[in-house]
Write a protein that holds these residues in place. Structure first.
Motif, PDB file in Angstrom:
ATOM      1  N   ALA A  16     -26.150 -16.606   0.800  1.00 41.22           N
ATOM      2  CA  ALA A  16     -26.230 -15.426  -0.440  1.00 41.22           C
ATOM      3  C   ALA A  16     -25.884 -14.038  -0.299  1.00 41.22           C
ATOM      4  CB  ALA A  16     -26.952 -16.220  -1.433  1.00 41.22           C
ATOM      5  N   LYS A  17     -26.939 -13.099   1.013  1.00 42.33           N
ATOM      6  CA  LYS A  17     -27.361 -12.503   1.582  1.00 42.33           C
ATOM      7  C   LYS A  17     -25.789 -11.916   1.346  1.00 42.33           C
ATOM      8  CE  LYS A  17     -29.188  -8.425   1.696  1.00 42.33           C
ATOM      9  NZ  LYS A  17     -29.216  -7.142   0.177  1.00 42.33           N
ATOM     10  N   ARG A  18     -24.907 -12.493   2.586  1.00 41.75           N
ATOM     11  CA  ARG A  18     -23.945 -12.418   3.203  1.00 41.75           C
ATOM     12  C   ARG A  18     -22.752 -12.164   2.234  1.00 41.75           C
ATOM     13  NH1 ARG A  18     -20.029 -10.663   4.846  1.00 41.75           N
ATOM     14  NH2 ARG A  18     -18.757 -10.963   7.286  1.00 41.75           N
ATOM     15  N   ALA A  19     -23.177 -13.178   1.261  1.00 45.16           N
ATOM     16  CA  ALA A  19     -21.728 -13.529   0.396  1.00 45.16           C
ATOM     17  C   ALA A  19     -21.788 -12.392  -0.595  1.00 45.16           C
ATOM     18  CB  ALA A  19     -21.271 -14.679   0.071  1.00 45.16           C
ATOM     19  N   ALA A  20     -23.053 -11.518  -0.569  1.00 37.85           N
ATOM     20  CA  ALA A  20     -22.782 -10.646  -1.530  1.00 37.85           C
ATOM     21  C   ALA A  20     -22.110  -9.746  -1.077  1.00 37.85           C
ATOM     22  CB  ALA A  20     -24.750  -9.975  -2.181  1.00 37.85           C
ATOM     23  N   ASP A  21     -21.899  -8.382   0.401  1.00 41.77           N
ATOM     24  CA  ASP A  21     -21.524  -7.922   1.135  1.00 41.77           C
ATOM     25  C   ASP A  21     -20.290  -8.221   0.739  1.00 41.77           C
ATOM     26  OD1 ASP A  21     -24.537  -7.426   1.882  1.00 41.77           O
ATOM     27  OD2 ASP A  21     -23.961  -8.105   4.174  1.00 41.77           O
ATOM     28  N   LEU A  22     -19.316  -9.148   0.406  1.00 47.09           N
ATOM     29  CA  LEU A  22     -17.921  -9.187   0.472  1.00 47.09           C
ATOM     30  C   LEU A  22     -17.739  -8.492  -0.799  1.00 47.09           C
ATOM     31  CD1 LEU A  22     -17.550 -13.017   1.069  1.00 47.09           C
ATOM     32  CD2 LEU A  22     -17.194 -10.753   2.601  1.00 47.09           C
ATOM     33  N   VAL A  23     -18.296  -8.431  -2.290  1.00 45.83           N
ATOM     34  CA  VAL A  23     -18.442  -7.801  -3.354  1.00 45.83           C
ATOM     35  C   VAL A  23     -17.778  -6.312  -3.047  1.00 45.83           C
ATOM     36  CG1 VAL A  23     -19.607  -7.750  -5.546  1.00 45.83           C
ATOM     37  CG2 VAL A  23     -19.377  -9.935  -4.453  1.00 45.83           C
ATOM     38  N   GLU A  24     -17.220  -5.553  -3.856  1.00 47.78           N
ATOM     39  CA  GLU A  24     -17.320  -3.773  -3.859  1.00 47.78           C
ATOM     40  C   GLU A  24     -17.165  -3.592  -5.546  1.00 47.78           C
ATOM     41  OE1 GLU A  24     -13.868  -4.070  -1.631  1.00 47.78           O
ATOM     42  OE2 GLU A  24     -14.180  -4.388   0.160  1.00 47.78           O
ATOM     43  N   SER A  25     -17.128  -2.634  -5.435  1.00 44.93           N
ATOM     44  CA  SER A  25     -17.431  -1.762  -6.356  1.00 44.93           C
ATOM     45  C   SER A  25     -15.426  -2.481  -7.617  1.00 44.93           C
ATOM     46  CB  SER A  25     -18.328  -1.078  -6.650  1.00 44.93           C
ATOM     47  OG  SER A  25     -18.955  -0.314  -6.452  1.00 44.93           O
ATOM     48  N   GLU A 245     -20.251 -15.293  13.828  1.00 46.96           N
ATOM     49  CA  GLU A 245     -21.579 -15.600  13.430  1.00 46.96           C
ATOM     50  C   GLU A 245     -22.552 -14.957  13.289  1.00 46.96           C
ATOM     51  OE1 GLU A 245     -22.190 -18.419  16.133  1.00 46.96           O
ATOM     52  OE2 GLU A 245     -21.485 -20.284  15.872  1.00 46.96           O
ATOM     53  N   GLU A 246     -23.431 -14.500  13.053  1.00 46.40           N
ATOM     54  CA  GLU A 246     -24.551 -12.960  13.554  1.00 46.40           C
ATOM     55  C   GLU A 246     -25.844 -13.787  12.568  1.00 46.40           C
ATOM     56  OE1 GLU A 246     -23.932 -10.281   9.270  1.00 46.40           O
ATOM     57  OE2 GLU A 246     -22.144 -11.177   9.419  1.00 46.40           O
ATOM     58  N   ARG A 247     -26.727 -12.689  12.740  1.00 52.45           N
ATOM     59  CA  ARG A 247     -28.487 -12.499  12.374  1.00 52.45           C
ATOM     60  C   ARG A 247     -28.670 -11.750  10.808  1.00 52.45           C
ATOM     61  NH1 ARG A 247     -32.077 -16.252  14.502  1.00 52.45           N
ATOM     62  NH2 ARG A 247     -30.936 -16.710  16.205  1.00 52.45           N
ATOM     63  N   LEU A 248     -29.292 -12.076   9.764  1.00 51.24           N
ATOM     64  CA  LEU A 248     -29.600 -11.442   8.911  1.00 51.24           C
ATOM     65  C   LEU A 248     -31.218 -11.106   9.160  1.00 51.24           C
ATOM     66  CD1 LEU A 248     -27.355 -12.296   6.399  1.00 51.24           C
ATOM     67  CD2 LEU A 248     -27.347 -10.941   7.644  1.00 51.24           C
ATOM     68  N   ASP A 249     -31.828 -10.552   8.362  1.00 48.16           N
ATOM     69  CA  ASP A 249     -33.057  -9.963   8.308  1.00 48.16           C
ATOM     70  C   ASP A 249     -33.920 -10.251   7.260  1.00 48.16           C
ATOM     71  OD1 ASP A 249     -33.118  -9.041  11.313  1.00 48.16           O
ATOM     72  OD2 ASP A 249     -33.412  -6.671  10.852  1.00 48.16           O
ATOM     73  N   PHE A 250     -34.776 -10.311   7.207  1.00 51.19           N
ATOM     74  CA  PHE A 250     -34.838 -10.880   5.862  1.00 51.19           C
ATOM     75  C   PHE A 250     -35.402  -9.985   5.524  1.00 51.19           C
ATOM     76  CE2 PHE A 250     -35.762 -15.722   7.824  1.00 51.19           C
ATOM     77  CZ  PHE A 250     -34.550 -15.990   7.224  1.00 51.19           C
ATOM     78  N   VAL A 251     -35.437  -9.016   3.925  1.00 55.16           N
ATOM     79  CA  VAL A 251     -36.095  -7.787   3.599  1.00 55.16           C
ATOM     80  C   VAL A 251     -36.902  -8.450   2.470  1.00 55.16           C
ATOM     81  CG1 VAL A 251     -35.159  -5.958   1.776  1.00 55.16           C
ATOM     82  CG2 VAL A 251     -33.301  -6.724   3.803  1.00 55.16           C
TER      83      VAL A 251
END
Length: 262
Positions: A16-25, A245-251
């Protein structure tokens, strides 16, 4: 916090976090329904509050609409938005061609309408949702309440001619009463085990009187974002033929993780 999340929930979160980055203003974005989509809405709400992201969200259910408003997302109807830049939603199953089974949360009709009214559909899922052949997850069919038992019998009879392993259908219940969708319909869950020809089955089911829509999403999904319990994310774009492929840090965020309802 994130340390308390199960591996599956961590996988859902990073997808979900990675997909959220696809949303732009400025975008108009379809917001899906279900546990993974709920993570998305939370992530987007955090971006609205902390980063000033401004977009209009079109929810696919009353549950998603309520959560979106709660986290500060501007909610509009599909009629107001008319056409969407992007829809992000979960899936109960997806195969190598990005065909989907959806509807486990009971919102398949609105989900399909919103997805097909979008330039692009992105699915977010944990790796456990990927299958070689669709059908292990029961296929939902939304039917009108009038004559639903006759519709159920017709569906089961039709399935005899289809390339499936099972033909049993059950009426989805909510306690002692039938489950009712946001559109006032019932859902028949078809326990097929394996669907050999999803495209054919989707067409045949939708030609049946009483069937409003089925949960097979064929040639609708463009990108799938797959999360893993260790923070890895894989983004597959079927149109571009690419895999990232990538790795996300948990926030750590009290606002994001508190009171999250699936």
């Amino acid at each position: 916090m994130t340390g308390d999340l199960s591996p599956i929930d961590k996988a859902k979160f990073v997808a979900a976090k990675r997909a959220a980055d696809l949303v732009e203003s400025g975008m108009r974005v379809g917001l899906g329904t279900g546990s993974t989509a709920a993570w998305l809405v939370r992530c987007l709400g955090e971006m609205v509050r902390q980063e000033g992201l401004k977009f209009k969200g079109v929810p696919t259910s009353t549950r998603t609409a309520a959560l979106a408003r709660e986290v500060g997302i501007e909610v509009v109807s599909l009629d107001e938005a008319r056409w969407l830049d992007l829809t992000i939603d979960g899936a109960d199953e997806f195969d190598g061609d990005l065909n989907l089974i959806k509807g486990g949360g009971g919102a398949l009709l609105q989900e399909k309408i919103v997805a097909t009214a979008s330039d692009q559909m992105v699915v977010i899922a944990d790796i456990g949702k990927e299958v070689e052949t669709l059908g292990a997850f029961p296929l939902p069919c939304e039917v009108i309440p009038f004559g639903w038992q006759t519709t159920k019998a017709l569906v089961e009879e039709t399935l005899i001619q289809m390339d499936v392993l099972g033909r049993n259908t059950t009426l989805r219940m909510n306690g002692d009463a039938p489950f009712v969708t946001d559109e006032g319909n019932y859902i028949l869950d078809c326990h097929l085990k394996r669907i050999g020809n999803p495209r054919q089955l989707a067409m045949v089911l939708n030609q049946m009187p009483g069937v409003v829509e089925n949960g097979l999403f064929i040639d609708i999904c463009d990108i799938v974002v797959i999360g893993f319990g260790d923070g890895r994310v894989e983004l597959r774009d079927i149109n571009a033929g690419t895999v990232e492929e990538e790795r996300l840090d948990f926030v750590e965020s009290d606002n994001l993780f508190s009171d999250l309802a699936d």
